[in-house]
Design a protein around this motif. Structure first.
Motif, PDB file in Angstrom:
ATOM      1  N   MET A 291       4.052  86.864 -44.779  1.00 24.55           N
ATOM      2  CA  MET A 291       4.193  87.007 -43.360  1.00 24.55           C
ATOM      3  C   MET A 291       5.209  87.724 -42.911  1.00 24.55           C
ATOM      4  O   MET A 291       6.483  87.292 -42.788  1.00 24.55           O
ATOM      5  N   THR A 292       5.063  88.916 -42.298  1.00 25.80           N
ATOM      6  CA  THR A 292       6.158  89.871 -41.834  1.00 25.80           C
ATOM      7  C   THR A 292       6.094  89.678 -40.550  1.00 25.80           C
ATOM      8  O   THR A 292       5.019  90.085 -39.894  1.00 25.80           O
ATOM      9  N   ILE A 293       7.319  89.343 -39.795  1.00 25.59           N
ATOM     10  CA  ILE A 293       7.567  89.768 -38.485  1.00 25.59           C
ATOM     11  C   ILE A 293       8.640  90.707 -38.208  1.00 25.59           C
ATOM     12  O   ILE A 293       9.786  90.594 -38.595  1.00 25.59           O
ATOM     13  N   GLN A 294       8.393  91.624 -37.386  1.00 27.08           N
ATOM     14  CA  GLN A 294       9.514  92.727 -37.145  1.00 27.08           C
ATOM     15  C   GLN A 294       9.974  92.312 -35.803  1.00 27.08           C
ATOM     16  O   GLN A 294       8.973  92.272 -34.733  1.00 27.08           O
TER      17      GLN A 294
ATOM     18  N   HIS B 195       3.702  91.200 -35.230  1.00 24.47           N
ATOM     19  CA  HIS B 195       3.016  90.421 -36.425  1.00 24.47           C
ATOM     20  C   HIS B 195       1.599  91.098 -36.536  1.00 24.47           C
ATOM     21  O   HIS B 195       0.770  90.776 -35.433  1.00 24.47           O
ATOM     22  N   ASN B 196       1.217  91.383 -37.745  1.00 27.08           N
ATOM     23  CA  ASN B 196      -0.414  91.761 -37.888  1.00 27.08           C
ATOM     24  C   ASN B 196      -0.839  92.938 -37.027  1.00 27.08           C
ATOM     25  O   ASN B 196      -1.791  92.682 -36.224  1.00 27.08           O
ATOM     26  N   ASN B 197       0.079  93.805 -36.657  1.00 25.11           N
ATOM     27  CA  ASN B 197      -0.185  94.812 -35.585  1.00 25.11           C
ATOM     28  C   ASN B 197      -0.251  94.362 -34.266  1.00 25.11           C
ATOM     29  O   ASN B 197      -1.107  95.237 -33.636  1.00 25.11           O
ATOM     30  N   LEU B 198       0.130  93.369 -33.947  1.00 24.88           N
ATOM     31  CA  LEU B 198       0.198  92.918 -32.470  1.00 24.88           C
ATOM     32  C   LEU B 198       1.599  92.909 -32.103  1.00 24.88           C
ATOM     33  O   LEU B 198       2.305  92.234 -32.767  1.00 24.88           O
TER      34      LEU B 198
ATOM     35  N   THR C 110      -1.669  96.205 -29.148  1.00 22.69           N
ATOM     36  CA  THR C 110      -1.883  96.484 -30.519  1.00 22.69           C
ATOM     37  C   THR C 110      -0.812  97.764 -31.050  1.00 22.69           C
ATOM     38  O   THR C 110      -0.355  98.359 -29.947  1.00 22.69           O
TER      39      THR C 110
END
Length: 116
Positions: free
Chosen positions: A1-4, A18-21, A115
């Motif tokens: 799980m990657t969080i930017q 996260h997950n393009n959101l 998004t």
């Protein structure tokens, strides 16, 4: 799980992805705190535009907006600025509530999810 995390500080990140959101922190006025709700809203929406651009997105990708007004008497001014700014082809869902904001000079705070 990657969080930017975009523009992180010790307290918060302006955007977490996260997950393009993209989850935005509450955006508040910085330069217009002595002005009316219309001007403050325009500034906040401009800040949102800049953050969206920073993550490679734009207002047509906003899924939802939560708007906090210090006083509902400013609802018309908020809507005027919003209507001038919003993507009329793909407007997001939106909720507006009256709330006591952290700084008494702030008339508006806006939180979005988009998004990217």
């Amino acid at each position: 799980m990657t969080i930017q995390r975009i523009l992180p500080s010790a307290r918060l990140s302006e955007v977490s992805i996260h997950n393009n959101l993209a989850y935005f922190a509450g955006q508040v006025p910085e330069l217009t705190i002595e002005q009316n709700a219309y001007e403050q809203t325009k500034e906040v929406l401009g800040l949102i535009d800049k953050l969206l651009a920073k993550i490679g997105s734009n207002k047509s990708n906003i899924l939802t907006a939560q708007i906090f007004l210090a006083d509902m008497k400013d609802y018309a001014q908020l809507n005027q600025a919003w209507d001038e700014w919003v993507d009329h082809v793909s407007p997001p869902s939106r909720a507006t509530v009256e709330a006591k904001l952290a700084d008494p000079h702030w008339k508006v705070e806006i939180v979005i999810i988009a998004t990217c």
